[in-house]
Design an enzyme around this catalytic site. Structure first.
Site, PDB file in Angstrom:
ATOM      1  N   GLY A 194       0.833  -1.188   0.000  1.00 32.09           N
ATOM      2  CA  GLY A 194       0.000   0.000   0.000  1.00 32.09           C
ATOM      3  C   GLY A 194       0.868   1.238   0.000  1.00 32.09           C
ATOM      4  O   GLY A 194       2.093   1.151  -0.021  1.00 32.09           O
ATOM      5  N   GLY A 195       0.234   2.382   0.062  1.00 27.11           N
ATOM      6  CA  GLY A 195       0.962   3.644   0.058  1.00 27.11           C
ATOM      7  C   GLY A 195       1.549   3.965   1.421  1.00 27.11           C
ATOM      8  O   GLY A 195       1.309   3.277   2.421  1.00 27.11           O
TER       9      GLY A 195
ATOM     10  N   ARG B  38       2.001   5.493   4.919  1.00 26.55           N
ATOM     11  CA  ARG B  38       1.057   5.812   6.005  1.00 26.55           C
ATOM     12  C   ARG B  38      -0.354   5.288   5.766  1.00 26.55           C
ATOM     13  O   ARG B  38      -1.335   5.855   6.240  1.00 26.55           O
ATOM     14  CB  ARG B  38       1.001   7.321   6.252  1.00 26.55           C
ATOM     15  N   SER B  39      -0.458   4.184   5.041  1.00 24.20           N
ATOM     16  CA  SER B  39      -1.776   3.625   4.731  1.00 24.20           C
ATOM     17  C   SER B  39      -2.285   2.675   5.808  1.00 24.20           C
ATOM     18  O   SER B  39      -3.449   2.310   5.793  1.00 24.20           O
ATOM     19  CB  SER B  39      -1.717   2.873   3.399  1.00 24.20           C
TER      20      SER B  39
ATOM     21  N   LYS C 120      -0.265  -0.194   6.567  1.00 28.39           N
ATOM     22  CA  LYS C 120       0.318  -1.494   6.202  1.00 28.39           C
ATOM     23  C   LYS C 120       0.951  -2.196   7.392  1.00 28.39           C
ATOM     24  O   LYS C 120       0.681  -3.368   7.639  1.00 28.39           O
ATOM     25  CB  LYS C 120       1.412  -1.331   5.131  1.00 28.39           C
ATOM     26  N   SER C 121       1.808  -1.497   8.101  1.00 26.88           N
ATOM     27  CA  SER C 121       2.534  -2.131   9.202  1.00 26.88           C
ATOM     28  C   SER C 121       1.588  -2.579  10.308  1.00 26.88           C
ATOM     29  O   SER C 121       1.711  -3.688  10.828  1.00 26.88           O
ATOM     30  CB  SER C 121       3.586  -1.177   9.767  1.00 26.88           C
TER      31      SER C 121
ATOM     32  N   HIS D 226       7.801   2.474  15.482  1.00 27.43           N
ATOM     33  CA  HIS D 226       7.620   1.046  15.205  1.00 27.43           C
ATOM     34  C   HIS D 226       8.144   0.202  16.364  1.00 27.43           C
ATOM     35  O   HIS D 226       7.504  -0.775  16.766  1.00 27.43           O
ATOM     36  CB  HIS D 226       8.335   0.653  13.904  1.00 27.43           C
TER      37      HIS D 226
ATOM     38  N   ARG E 286       5.885  -2.492  19.025  1.00 31.70           N
ATOM     39  CA  ARG E 286       6.098  -3.944  19.056  1.00 31.70           C
ATOM     40  C   ARG E 286       6.018  -4.489  20.475  1.00 31.70           C
ATOM     41  O   ARG E 286       6.564  -3.907  21.399  1.00 31.70           O
ATOM     42  CB  ARG E 286       7.501  -4.275  18.532  1.00 31.70           C
TER      43      ARG E 286
ATOM     44  N   GLU F  75      17.921  -6.955  12.621  1.00 34.25           N
ATOM     45  CA  GLU F  75      18.155  -5.839  11.710  1.00 34.25           C
ATOM     46  C   GLU F  75      19.316  -6.167  10.796  1.00 34.25           C
ATOM     47  O   GLU F  75      20.255  -6.842  11.200  1.00 34.25           O
ATOM     48  CB  GLU F  75      18.451  -4.558  12.487  1.00 34.25           C
TER      49      GLU F  75
END
Length: 182
Positions: free
Chosen positions: A9-10, A12-13, A15-16, A53, A57, A65
């Site tokens: 998605g775009g 800030r849509s 998604k996360s 983010h 969590r 990472e």
């Protein structure tokens, strides 16, 4: 959820947040945050996004990472959440110092790296190790970037998204916080 799921998605849509919800009931999750390299100075806006983010969590999730996405996926046990392919792609291009490479050289570099990533996703699906959710961005719906590096990134991410979608059982498109299963 049997095989991998790609969430796209775009910016800030949502998604996360959606991707996190797909694995939220698991006892433990490996959160893979691929690239950019930690030794590269980050801008304050990027650092704030990463911090947000991390804060969101759950404490019982482990974080991996680095740019070697295929290795991170292969070594993880249980559910895996990869967020996101755009930062992975940036890390791959940065590590190879390929922003000024010819389009053909850049495509070859990304294709080689993608082969390992898609193979690792297939292996996880075949082994039944748990769900795998991969987040990416759709960047080809906006204006054409002014700079060559922006156009190169847009094109390479499109190729990356297609290759990963090909090995996924589902693709979820997130628009304005709403999810469409494609």
């Amino acid at each position: 959820m049997a095989g991998p799921v790609l969430v796209t998605g775009g910016v800030r849509s949502g998604k996360s947040r959606h991707a996190e919800s797909l694995v939220s009931q698991a006892d433990s999750v490996t959160y893979v945050a691929p690239g950019p390299r930690p030794d590269v100075e980050q801008d304050p806006d990027w650092s704030a996004r990463v911090a947000l983010h991390r804060e969101r969590r759950p404490a019982h999730w482990s974080t991996v990472e680095g740019v070697d996405l295929a290795a991170a996926v292969r070594s993880a046990r249980g559910p895996v959440l990869v967020d996101c392919l755009g930062t992975w792609l940036t890390g791959v291009i940065d590590a190879a110092q390929a922003w000024e490479a010819s389009s053909e050289e850049a495509y070859d570099l990304v294709r080689r790296e993608l082969d390992g990533v898609t193979a690792s996703l297939r292996e996880r699906a075949d082994s039944g190790q748990g769900p795998t959710v991969v987040v990416t961005n759709e960047v080809g719906w906006g204006v054409v970037p002014v700079h060559r590096s922006g156009r190169l990134f847009r094109d390479l991410l499109g190729v990356t998204n297609q290759a990963v979608a090909e090995v996924c059982d589902e693709v979820h498109l997130v628009v304005a916080g709403r999810v469409l299963v494609l």
